[in-house]
Design a protein around this motif. Structure first.
Motif, mmCIF file in Angstrom:
data_model
loop_
_atom_site.group_PDB
_atom_site.id
_atom_site.type_symbol
_atom_site.label_atom_id
_atom_site.label_comp_id
_atom_site.label_asym_id
_atom_site.label_seq_id
_atom_site.Cartn_x
_atom_site.Cartn_y
_atom_site.Cartn_z
ATOM 1 N N THR A 1 0.827 -1.288 0.013
ATOM 2 C CA THR A 1 -0.094 -0.018 -0.040
ATOM 3 C C THR A 1 0.864 1.313 0.015
ATOM 4 O O THR A 1 0.612 2.287 -0.658
ATOM 5 C CB THR A 1 -1.009 0.184 1.338
ATOM 6 O OG1 THR A 1 -1.862 -1.176 1.193
ATOM 7 C CG2 THR A 1 -1.910 1.169 1.193
ATOM 8 N N GLN B 1 1.901 1.682 -3.449
ATOM 9 C CA GLN B 1 0.906 2.213 -4.299
ATOM 10 C C GLN B 1 0.580 3.667 -3.907
ATOM 11 O O GLN B 1 0.380 4.369 -5.127
ATOM 12 C CB GLN B 1 -0.552 1.430 -3.918
ATOM 13 C CG GLN B 1 -0.389 0.179 -4.423
ATOM 14 C CD GLN B 1 -1.645 -0.816 -3.794
ATOM 15 O OE1 GLN B 1 -2.552 -0.436 -3.000
ATOM 16 N NE2 GLN B 1 -1.843 -1.997 -4.564
ATOM 17 N N TYR B 2 0.695 4.265 -2.748
ATOM 18 C CA TYR B 2 0.600 5.651 -2.556
ATOM 19 C C TYR B 2 1.728 6.314 -3.228
ATOM 20 O O TYR B 2 1.568 7.376 -3.797
ATOM 21 C CB TYR B 2 0.675 5.807 -0.925
ATOM 22 C CG TYR B 2 0.344 7.344 -0.536
ATOM 23 C CD1 TYR B 2 -0.738 7.590 -0.484
ATOM 24 C CD2 TYR B 2 1.547 8.072 -0.579
ATOM 25 C CE1 TYR B 2 -1.044 9.119 -0.230
ATOM 26 C CE2 TYR B 2 1.217 9.573 -0.297
ATOM 27 C CZ TYR B 2 0.044 9.961 0.091
ATOM 28 O OH TYR B 2 0.026 11.305 -0.043
ATOM 29 N N GLU C 1 -4.174 3.543 -7.453
ATOM 30 C CA GLU C 1 -5.353 3.228 -6.509
ATOM 31 C C GLU C 1 -5.023 2.153 -5.377
ATOM 32 O O GLU C 1 -4.464 1.441 -5.351
ATOM 33 C CB GLU C 1 -6.396 2.401 -7.352
ATOM 34 C CG GLU C 1 -7.745 2.156 -6.556
ATOM 35 C CD GLU C 1 -8.804 1.613 -7.515
ATOM 36 O OE1 GLU C 1 -9.628 0.802 -6.704
ATOM 37 O OE2 GLU C 1 -8.671 1.422 -8.753
ATOM 38 N N LEU C 2 -5.427 2.678 -4.057
ATOM 39 C CA LEU C 2 -5.089 1.848 -3.079
ATOM 40 C C LEU C 2 -6.007 0.691 -2.817
ATOM 41 O O LEU C 2 -7.184 0.911 -2.910
ATOM 42 C CB LEU C 2 -5.257 2.714 -1.603
ATOM 43 C CG LEU C 2 -4.392 3.969 -1.561
ATOM 44 C CD1 LEU C 2 -4.512 4.594 -0.240
ATOM 45 C CD2 LEU C 2 -2.819 3.562 -1.861
ATOM 46 N N ARG C 3 -5.404 -0.549 -3.114
ATOM 47 C CA ARG C 3 -6.345 -1.693 -3.015
ATOM 48 C C ARG C 3 -5.336 -2.968 -2.469
ATOM 49 O O ARG C 3 -4.244 -2.907 -2.742
ATOM 50 C CB ARG C 3 -6.802 -2.282 -4.230
ATOM 51 C CG ARG C 3 -5.747 -2.458 -5.311
ATOM 52 C CD ARG C 3 -6.272 -2.826 -6.919
ATOM 53 N NE ARG C 3 -5.493 -3.009 -7.782
ATOM 54 C CZ ARG C 3 -4.207 -2.694 -8.041
ATOM 55 N NH1 ARG C 3 -3.511 -2.264 -6.992
ATOM 56 N NH2 ARG C 3 -3.540 -3.321 -9.152
ATOM 57 N N SER D 1 -1.506 5.936 4.399
ATOM 58 C CA SER D 1 -1.644 5.781 2.844
ATOM 59 C C SER D 1 -3.015 6.207 2.557
ATOM 60 O O SER D 1 -3.283 6.760 1.343
ATOM 61 C CB SER D 1 -1.277 4.509 2.341
ATOM 62 O OG SER D 1 0.120 4.177 2.386
ATOM 63 N N TYR D 2 -4.204 6.268 3.475
ATOM 64 C CA TYR D 2 -5.345 6.724 3.179
ATOM 65 C C TYR D 2 -5.407 8.209 3.591
ATOM 66 O O TYR D 2 -6.319 8.690 2.848
ATOM 67 C CB TYR D 2 -6.264 5.745 3.981
ATOM 68 C CG TYR D 2 -6.266 4.300 3.576
ATOM 69 C CD1 TYR D 2 -7.236 4.121 2.469
ATOM 70 C CD2 TYR D 2 -5.473 3.381 3.998
ATOM 71 C CE1 TYR D 2 -7.172 2.853 1.704
ATOM 72 C CE2 TYR D 2 -5.614 2.270 3.378
ATOM 73 C CZ TYR D 2 -6.447 1.891 2.336
ATOM 74 O OH TYR D 2 -6.433 0.485 1.492
#
Length: 148
Positions: A17, A20-21, A26-28, A128-129
């Motif tokens: 993640t 990804q960030y 896209e965070l998945r 990351s969110y």
């Protein structure tokens, strides 16, 4: 980011993640099954390599990077990183506490201490969110780029 990094930590620590960030993906959730090189600058590793002491594979792969990134999620009780673990690599090492949006202040402080005991010279607290902590991490990486 030009500095090549390897992310090491247990399964579910948030290594993928984090990648990804940093690459604006896209965070998945995606389980990392093998060592993966992302954008020629990030090496994402399976948590099992660390958990099951396949440290030889991590050491060999780390020989190709500039900086070791030890990753621990904020909510983990305890740690799998032994004291001084980073000395195994003989390279600059930083720590990243992930999922700070889920952990309490005490949990985050404990995670930072574990990473410091493992040999991280600097520690970043991230989510990351929410994006928290990434400005400082990226600034540090840019400083490493300028010294390379």
């Amino acid at each position: 980011m030009k500095t090549k990094i390897i992310l090491i930590g247990r399964s579910m620590a948030g290594k993928t993640t984090l990648c990804q960030y940093l690459t604006n993906e896209e965070l998945r959730y995606k389980k990392t099954q093998t060592i993966q090189v992302i954008n020629k600058t990030m090496v994402d590793t399976p948590g099992e390599y660390f958990e099951h002491r396949f440290w030889g594979a991590l050491s060999v792969t780390a020989a190709e990077v500039d900086c070791i990134v030890l990753v621990q999620q904020s909510t983990e009780s305890g740690t799998m990183f032994p004291p001084g673990y980073a000395t195994t690599f003989g390279k600059p090492c930083v720590g990243v506490v992930t999922k700070c949006d889920l952990g309490s202040k005490e949990q985050i402080e404990n995670a930072k201490k574990y990473l410091e005991l493992a040999g991280a010279k600097k520690t970043f607290v991230t989510s990351s969110y929410t994006g928290e902590g990434f400005d400082a991490f990226l600034k540090y990486m840019e400083e490493m780029d300028s010294h390379a």
